[in-house]
Design an enzyme around this catalytic site. Sequence first.
Site, PDB file in Angstrom:
ATOM      1  N   GLY A  11     -44.778  -7.865 -52.830  1.00  0.00           N
ATOM      2  CA  GLY A  11     -45.390  -8.099 -54.265  1.00  0.00           C
ATOM      3  C   GLY A  11     -45.077  -9.634 -54.651  1.00  0.00           C
ATOM      4  CG  HIS A 135     -43.561  -5.001 -72.275  1.00  0.00           C
ATOM      5  ND1 HIS A 135     -42.854  -3.915 -72.773  1.00  0.00           N
ATOM      6  CD2 HIS A 135     -42.699  -5.488 -71.634  1.00  0.00           C
ATOM      7  CE1 HIS A 135     -41.689  -3.629 -72.304  1.00  0.00           C
ATOM      8  NE2 HIS A 135     -41.545  -4.762 -71.514  1.00  0.00           N
ATOM      9  CG  HIS A 136     -47.337  -8.994 -70.765  1.00  0.00           C
ATOM     10  ND1 HIS A 136     -48.351  -8.597 -69.790  1.00  0.00           N
ATOM     11  CD2 HIS A 136     -46.001  -8.975 -70.234  1.00  0.00           C
ATOM     12  CE1 HIS A 136     -47.876  -8.266 -68.810  1.00  0.00           C
ATOM     13  NE2 HIS A 136     -46.490  -8.358 -69.008  1.00  0.00           N
ATOM     14  CE  LYS A 139     -44.150  -2.549 -69.088  1.00  0.00           C
ATOM     15  NZ  LYS A 139     -43.898  -2.892 -67.498  1.00  0.00           N
TER      16      LYS A 139
END
Length: 230
Positions: A11, A135-136, A139
């Site tokens: 990743g 969260h942003h 996500k």
Amino acid sequence: MKSRVRVTLIGARGRMGQTIVDLAKGDPKIDIFAQCDLGDAIEPAMKDCDVAIDFSNAGSIEEVCGAALQHRKALVIGTTGHSPEQRKIIENAAKSLPIVFASNFSVGVNALFALTRRAGEILRSEFDPEIVETHHKMKKDAPSGTAKTLGEILKETLKTEISIESIREGDVVGEHTVSFVGPGERLELTHRAGSREIFARGALVAAQWIVGKPARLYSMQDVLGIAPAK
């Protein structure tokens, strides 16, 4: 001088992967030995490393664990959103390999886990617990893995299911609040992440720690020496 820990990063081109690469450049104890991302073969990249760090996606876990088992390599797994079947793959691999599997590698968040457990033990049924995480917008999983872990801690401590509110807005790196609401008073435990570096730094600490450990499924609290007694 102790040799550097050779890391295969899975990743590598994602947000967390890039942060780990950048941090490792300044760490004399870490060598990002190989990098993989979507479409790359994982097994060849894992052949000569000491440990693999996985920040890809939950769907890759079977290939990641299979490659680690083939080459007998330690694993640090930072992906979240695994299904029960995927978690079972990790648990089975940990019977043969040392694996750190954590929903969050931040030192502060792991302190939050420990404090939440202790608060639950003290307050018990006199207070109603709540969890809110933000969260942003990018996500994908909700609730977050960290919020789920907080919920599991409270369920284990209080023997009841805890509701979790998930908010997705702006570019928030991560915010988690555990509230205990009682008659006439309210206790709040909050962690706010200001940078992804806190997660990347913790993952690199875990990667150094796990090499040479016995086969088992470890948490970041094990790495930090604050895991609850079993």
